[in-house]
Design a protein around this motif. Structure first.
Motif, PDB file in Angstrom:
ATOM      1  N   VAL A 163     -58.276 -19.486 -18.379  1.00 16.01           N
ATOM      2  CA  VAL A 163     -57.256 -18.548 -17.908  1.00 16.01           C
ATOM      3  C   VAL A 163     -57.673 -17.099 -18.153  1.00 16.01           C
ATOM      4  O   VAL A 163     -57.466 -16.226 -17.320  1.00 16.01           O
ATOM      5  CB  VAL A 163     -55.902 -18.844 -18.597  1.00 16.01           C
TER       6      VAL A 163
ATOM      7  N   LEU B 266     -43.446 -10.125 -32.383  1.00 19.07           N
ATOM      8  CA  LEU B 266     -43.615 -11.536 -32.009  1.00 19.07           C
ATOM      9  C   LEU B 266     -42.586 -12.408 -32.708  1.00 19.07           C
ATOM     10  O   LEU B 266     -41.928 -13.250 -32.081  1.00 19.07           O
ATOM     11  CB  LEU B 266     -45.025 -12.016 -32.376  1.00 19.07           C
TER      12      LEU B 266
ATOM     13  N   ARG C 151     -46.309 -21.449 -30.328  1.00 17.60           N
ATOM     14  CA  ARG C 151     -47.615 -21.243 -29.669  1.00 17.60           C
ATOM     15  C   ARG C 151     -47.410 -20.831 -28.220  1.00 17.60           C
ATOM     16  O   ARG C 151     -48.091 -19.948 -27.697  1.00 17.60           O
ATOM     17  CB  ARG C 151     -48.458 -22.515 -29.756  1.00 17.60           C
TER      18      ARG C 151
ATOM     19  N   LEU D  41     -53.248 -22.812 -13.807  1.00 19.47           N
ATOM     20  CA  LEU D  41     -53.935 -23.050 -15.088  1.00 19.47           C
ATOM     21  C   LEU D  41     -53.202 -22.380 -16.244  1.00 19.47           C
ATOM     22  O   LEU D  41     -53.116 -22.936 -17.343  1.00 19.47           O
ATOM     23  CB  LEU D  41     -55.382 -22.543 -15.010  1.00 19.47           C
ATOM     24  N   PHE D  42     -52.688 -21.200 -15.990  1.00 17.31           N
ATOM     25  CA  PHE D  42     -51.920 -20.508 -17.022  1.00 17.31           C
ATOM     26  C   PHE D  42     -50.697 -21.341 -17.414  1.00 17.31           C
ATOM     27  O   PHE D  42     -50.443 -21.583 -18.603  1.00 17.31           O
ATOM     28  CB  PHE D  42     -51.509 -19.117 -16.515  1.00 17.31           C
TER      29      PHE D  42
ATOM     30  N   GLU E 127     -55.358 -20.987 -32.611  1.00 18.56           N
ATOM     31  CA  GLU E 127     -54.231 -21.912 -32.782  1.00 18.56           C
ATOM     32  C   GLU E 127     -54.411 -23.174 -31.955  1.00 18.56           C
ATOM     33  O   GLU E 127     -53.908 -24.240 -32.338  1.00 18.56           O
ATOM     34  CB  GLU E 127     -52.926 -21.208 -32.416  1.00 18.56           C
TER      35      GLU E 127
ATOM     36  N   PHE F 288     -47.394  -9.791 -21.172  1.00 18.14           N
ATOM     37  CA  PHE F 288     -47.492  -8.340 -21.244  1.00 18.14           C
ATOM     38  C   PHE F 288     -48.896  -7.908 -20.802  1.00 18.14           C
ATOM     39  O   PHE F 288     -49.773  -8.739 -20.595  1.00 18.14           O
ATOM     40  CB  PHE F 288     -47.207  -7.851 -22.672  1.00 18.14           C
TER      41      PHE F 288
ATOM     42  N   ILE G 250     -57.764 -22.442 -22.313  1.00 15.57           N
ATOM     43  CA  ILE G 250     -57.286 -21.061 -22.483  1.00 15.57           C
ATOM     44  C   ILE G 250     -58.386 -20.096 -22.032  1.00 15.57           C
ATOM     45  O   ILE G 250     -58.118 -19.083 -21.389  1.00 15.57           O
ATOM     46  CB  ILE G 250     -56.849 -20.801 -23.938  1.00 15.57           C
TER      47      ILE G 250
ATOM     48  N   HIS H  47     -54.342  -6.565 -28.043  1.00 14.12           N
ATOM     49  CA  HIS H  47     -54.238  -7.677 -27.077  1.00 14.12           C
ATOM     50  C   HIS H  47     -55.341  -8.693 -27.316  1.00 14.12           C
ATOM     51  O   HIS H  47     -55.116  -9.905 -27.301  1.00 14.12           O
ATOM     52  CB  HIS H  47     -54.331  -7.133 -25.641  1.00 14.12           C
TER      53      HIS H  47
ATOM     54  N   PRO I 285     -46.996 -32.614 -32.205  1.00  8.24           N
ATOM     55  CA  PRO I 285     -46.614 -34.008 -32.487  1.00  8.24           C
ATOM     56  C   PRO I 285     -45.093 -34.207 -32.444  1.00  8.24           C
ATOM     57  O   PRO I 285     -44.613 -35.271 -32.074  1.00  8.24           O
ATOM     58  CB  PRO I 285     -47.170 -34.245 -33.891  1.00  8.24           C
TER      59      PRO I 285
ATOM     60  N   GLU J 187     -49.258 -27.287 -22.360  1.00  6.65           N
ATOM     61  CA  GLU J 187     -50.030 -27.982 -23.395  1.00  6.65           C
ATOM     62  C   GLU J 187     -49.685 -27.470 -24.791  1.00  6.65           C
ATOM     63  O   GLU J 187     -49.783 -28.223 -25.762  1.00  6.65           O
ATOM     64  CB  GLU J 187     -51.524 -27.828 -23.122  1.00  6.65           C
TER      65      GLU J 187
ATOM     66  N   LYS K 109     -46.759  -5.408 -34.480  1.00  6.23           N
ATOM     67  CA  LYS K 109     -46.763  -6.367 -33.378  1.00  6.23           C
ATOM     68  C   LYS K 109     -46.368  -7.753 -33.869  1.00  6.23           C
ATOM     69  O   LYS K 109     -45.752  -8.532 -33.137  1.00  6.23           O
ATOM     70  CB  LYS K 109     -48.119  -6.381 -32.647  1.00  6.23           C
TER      71      LYS K 109
ATOM     72  N   VAL L  36     -54.569 -16.975 -30.210  1.00  8.18           N
ATOM     73  CA  VAL L  36     -54.151 -18.123 -29.386  1.00  8.18           C
ATOM     74  C   VAL L  36     -55.291 -19.150 -29.305  1.00  8.18           C
ATOM     75  O   VAL L  36     -55.049 -20.361 -29.367  1.00  8.18           O
ATOM     76  CB  VAL L  36     -53.717 -17.609 -27.994  1.00  8.18           C
TER      77      VAL L  36
ATOM     78  N   ARG M 168     -46.608 -17.263 -28.078  1.00  5.21           N
ATOM     79  CA  ARG M 168     -47.743 -16.369 -28.334  1.00  5.21           C
ATOM     80  C   ARG M 168     -48.714 -16.343 -27.157  1.00  5.21           C
ATOM     81  O   ARG M 168     -49.434 -15.354 -26.962  1.00  5.21           O
ATOM     82  CB  ARG M 168     -48.417 -16.742 -29.651  1.00  5.21           C
ATOM     83  N   ILE M 169     -48.743 -17.404 -26.373  1.00  2.00           N
ATOM     84  CA  ILE M 169     -49.526 -17.349 -25.130  1.00  2.00           C
ATOM     85  C   ILE M 169     -48.852 -16.396 -24.148  1.00  2.00           C
ATOM     86  O   ILE M 169     -49.520 -15.613 -23.464  1.00  2.00           O
ATOM     87  CB  ILE M 169     -49.708 -18.761 -24.546  1.00  2.00           C
TER      88      ILE M 169
ATOM     89  N   SER N 120     -48.582 -30.667 -26.988  1.00  2.00           N
ATOM     90  CA  SER N 120     -49.536 -31.016 -28.048  1.00  2.00           C
ATOM     91  C   SER N 120     -48.874 -31.045 -29.425  1.00  2.00           C
ATOM     92  O   SER N 120     -49.482 -31.515 -30.390  1.00  2.00           O
ATOM     93  CB  SER N 120     -50.703 -30.027 -28.058  1.00  2.00           C
TER      94      SER N 120
ATOM     95  N   ARG O 118     -58.116 -27.777 -25.363  1.00  2.00           N
ATOM     96  CA  ARG O 118     -57.087 -26.759 -25.095  1.00  2.00           C
ATOM     97  C   ARG O 118     -57.693 -25.358 -25.203  1.00  2.00           C
ATOM     98  O   ARG O 118     -57.387 -24.471 -24.405  1.00  2.00           O
ATOM     99  CB  ARG O 118     -55.920 -26.916 -26.078  1.00  2.00           C
TER     100      ARG O 118
ATOM    101  N   VAL P  49     -49.887 -12.887 -24.729  1.00  2.00           N
ATOM    102  CA  VAL P  49     -51.202 -12.498 -24.201  1.00  2.00           C
ATOM    103  C   VAL P  49     -51.156 -12.253 -22.694  1.00  2.00           C
ATOM    104  O   VAL P  49     -51.766 -11.320 -22.187  1.00  2.00           O
ATOM    105  CB  VAL P  49     -52.248 -13.585 -24.547  1.00  2.00           C
ATOM    106  N   MET P  50     -50.425 -13.115 -21.984  1.00  2.00           N
ATOM    107  CA  MET P  50     -50.423 -13.046 -20.517  1.00  2.00           C
ATOM    108  C   MET P  50     -49.186 -12.359 -19.951  1.00  2.00           C
ATOM    109  O   MET P  50     -49.230 -11.813 -18.851  1.00  2.00           O
ATOM    110  CB  MET P  50     -50.504 -14.469 -19.939  1.00  2.00           C
TER     111      MET P  50
ATOM    112  N   LEU Q 172     -54.610 -10.834 -30.243  1.00  2.00           N
ATOM    113  CA  LEU Q 172     -53.642 -11.891 -29.938  1.00  2.00           C
ATOM    114  C   LEU Q 172     -54.280 -13.008 -29.115  1.00  2.00           C
ATOM    115  O   LEU Q 172     -53.986 -14.192 -29.319  1.00  2.00           O
ATOM    116  CB  LEU Q 172     -52.446 -11.294 -29.187  1.00  2.00           C
TER     117      LEU Q 172
ATOM    118  N   VAL R  76     -51.601 -24.288 -19.530  1.00  2.00           N
ATOM    119  CA  VAL R  76     -51.845 -23.927 -20.932  1.00  2.00           C
ATOM    120  C   VAL R  76     -50.513 -23.784 -21.683  1.00  2.00           C
ATOM    121  O   VAL R  76     -50.387 -24.213 -22.840  1.00  2.00           O
ATOM    122  CB  VAL R  76     -52.688 -22.630 -20.972  1.00  2.00           C
TER     123      VAL R  76
END
Lengths: 353, 353
Positions: free
Chosen positions: A218, B243, B211, B179-180, A186, B221, A215, A176, B192, B186, B239, A183, B214-215, B190, A211, B218-219, A179, B183
């Motif tokens: 959080v 992903l 991205r 806030l989560f 990235e 799970f 993160i 975890h 382009p 963003e 893992k 993030v 992948r955030i 972000s 950014r 982290v949050m 990962l 993120v």
């Protein structure tokens, strides 16, 4: 090499750059002239047996230790101990991507090699021995990535570590955590201004660094930190003000490649490498009395993970720090934080070893 | 409007698009022709009093409920109840940024207005009443953003909600959760390729969507999910494979503006708006027997936050679901998950109300 005013004495007070010469790296390659930034407190006694080593965390340097953890009113008391804080490779003060020059010119920016926790520890051991004549440490202590280094010291040099205190970190990085750090990386590398690591200034990567900071908001703090609006104690009026006035400037001052160097090292921290992948065997080598000190609200080094490792270290104790800030309790902002740290470190230092 | 094959019957089975006409929005503006995607299970009885409403979560639709939660072997039993799953505005199936066309053509893509949880609930109430003639619900149940809608229903229409079960979500979004979600946003904006919301295809934003995925890793799970390698149960070997084979394709199929529409709504969920900002007063209006059902390993709707709200709802009960997956236990992957949900919902449905 680029100029970054953050990594100067103006922001980091007194420290000395000490070269340990060429450092061969676990991942291959070497740093031709590895320089480590070192801040010391107190006096090394004649027997050279009163030294404490402090290791540093991701984005942190000796400065946060000087300002909060070290003093005559703390367990890390310079009247009694010779306290050596060594900034990690990639910290921006020691040899790092952004400052690689001279003999290290070929390692500059995106060309900086991968560095492991073990490389830092080997470098630190050499520095302490060759520069100060220190063969044995009363204590190794560090938080987060500093805890990774603390574990590595205790596993790799059991005879040199009399006591050890990993705070809010693990001996073997968890998936975890890997990962999470990915993030963070990235957020930086996805900024077009990052340009594959070949930017002209960290300001070119300011959006990615912001950014990255958010993160941290959080994961670095706890859910309860935000709910209780603990940031008000730092004299901000809204959470946005706190982000823009504290976390964002904290990280946007830093060098992106330096952060990435540390993040890779953090992701790959694993003392089991010293025992052919066997974590229990590696931790079984530890002979030092050890206090494992997780923070109860930590979102990514949870007590559960720290306890699992602590139980593999014979004679160790789990000392949980209570702090609503979560991982970033390490900043020592809460008035109740340092008394807990001091009590645990004081008791550990009082242990025969 | 852009074409996105994910939001079709091929991926979402049977559902019906039902127009409720013009929907005026809390934040101003309106949706001229608000269409809601509706999947139903079972038969509405003559008294029209056997209906259950299911509300949907961020990125989720009726399909996950059809596949896992609804069936003759579940508490949500279509032999007994008329179960109506209404996909939220912005879900990609109901009126959403990517599909706004015809009467809604002026709302397409970046021009889509801000929608609140309350707007969805008003729309759902109108649909149930005008289309089905349903005036009262045996149960409102939903997870995550579906829990936000469930609370909103119970506060706004106490006479229409006989029972309520918010799973893994809150009545008032927490600052950490805000806030989560920020993120997550963003990570998308972000890129382009996002181009201020005016991309030609979601494929243009694939890096941002990855991205974002992948955030979630982290949050979404728990730390323990990763440590125990629970993804092996889904027949992945690493893992990274999990992903790349599960979370990334799950999100890269979706529309960026649709996700952002839902994320804004999620961030601003707050039943206290119904009581001039007084959360206790708002929750005090709830008359339905309510089971508040957090997941014990949830990283961003922790039990602590759910309990604090549950204690403000008179006659409610806290029913904690034990699942190492964390928030994304909602996917109902663990064999031990649905038996817990069914037991709680079964007991709730057995309560006189």
């Amino acid at each position: 090499m680029i100029d970054n005013p953050y990594y100067t004495h103006e922001f980091h007070g007194d420290y000395e750059l000490i070269s340990i010469g060429r450092l061969d790296l676990e991942e291959g390659g070497s740093i031709p002239d590895c320089q480590l930034a070192v801040a010391t407190f107190g006096t090394l006694n004649e027997a050279k047996d009163n030294a404490i080593l402090v290791t540093t965390w991701y984005s942190g340097t000796h400065q946060v230790w000087r300002e909060n953890y070290i003093g005559t009113d703390h367990a890390l008391n310079p009247d009694e101990y010779f306290i050596v804080v060594i900034d990690q490779i990639g910290s921006g003060l020691s040899t790092s991507p952004h400052n690689a020059s001279g003999a290290n010119a070929e390692l500059t920016m995106s060309k900086f090699p991968r560095v492991r926790i073990g490389d830092d520890v080997v470098a630190q051991e050499r520095l302490l021995r060759e520069h100060f004549g220190i063969e044995r440490l009363q204590l190794v202590v560090g938080g987060s990535m500093g805890a990774q280094q603390t574990y590595e010291w205790a596993v790799r040099f059991p005879d040199k570590v009399r006591r050890a205190a990993p705070i809010a970190g693990t001996a073997q990085n968890t998936p975890h955590d890997f990962l999470f750090a990915q993030v963070l990386c990235e957020a930086i590398t996805s900024d077009p201004g990052f340009n594959g690591g070949e930017y002209a200034s960290n300001a070119d990567v300011v959006e990615g660094l912001k950014r990255h900071a958010r993160i941290w908001a959080v994961m670095g703090f706890s859910t309860e930190f935000w709910k209780q609006e603990v940031w008000r104690a730092l004299e901000f009026h809204t959470k946005e003000e706190f982000l823009e006035g504290f976390l964002e400037p904290y990280f946007t001052a830093m060098d992106p490649n330096d952060l990435l160097c540390m993040a890779w090292k953090w992701q790959h921290g694993d003392v089991a490498r010293n025992a052919e992948g066997d974590l229990a065997a590696a931790l079984g080598r530890i002979t030092a009395p050890m206090f494992v000190m997780p923070i109860n609200e930590d979102m990514f080094f949870p007590v559960r993970d720290c306890r699992a490792e602590q139980e593999m270290v014979k004679g160790s104790e789990l000392r949980v720090i209570d702090d609503v800030l979560g991982h970033l309790a390490l900043f020592a902002v809460a008035p109740t934080y340092m008394p807990q740290v001091d009590r645990h470190l004081g008791e550990l230092l009082a242990r025969p070893a």
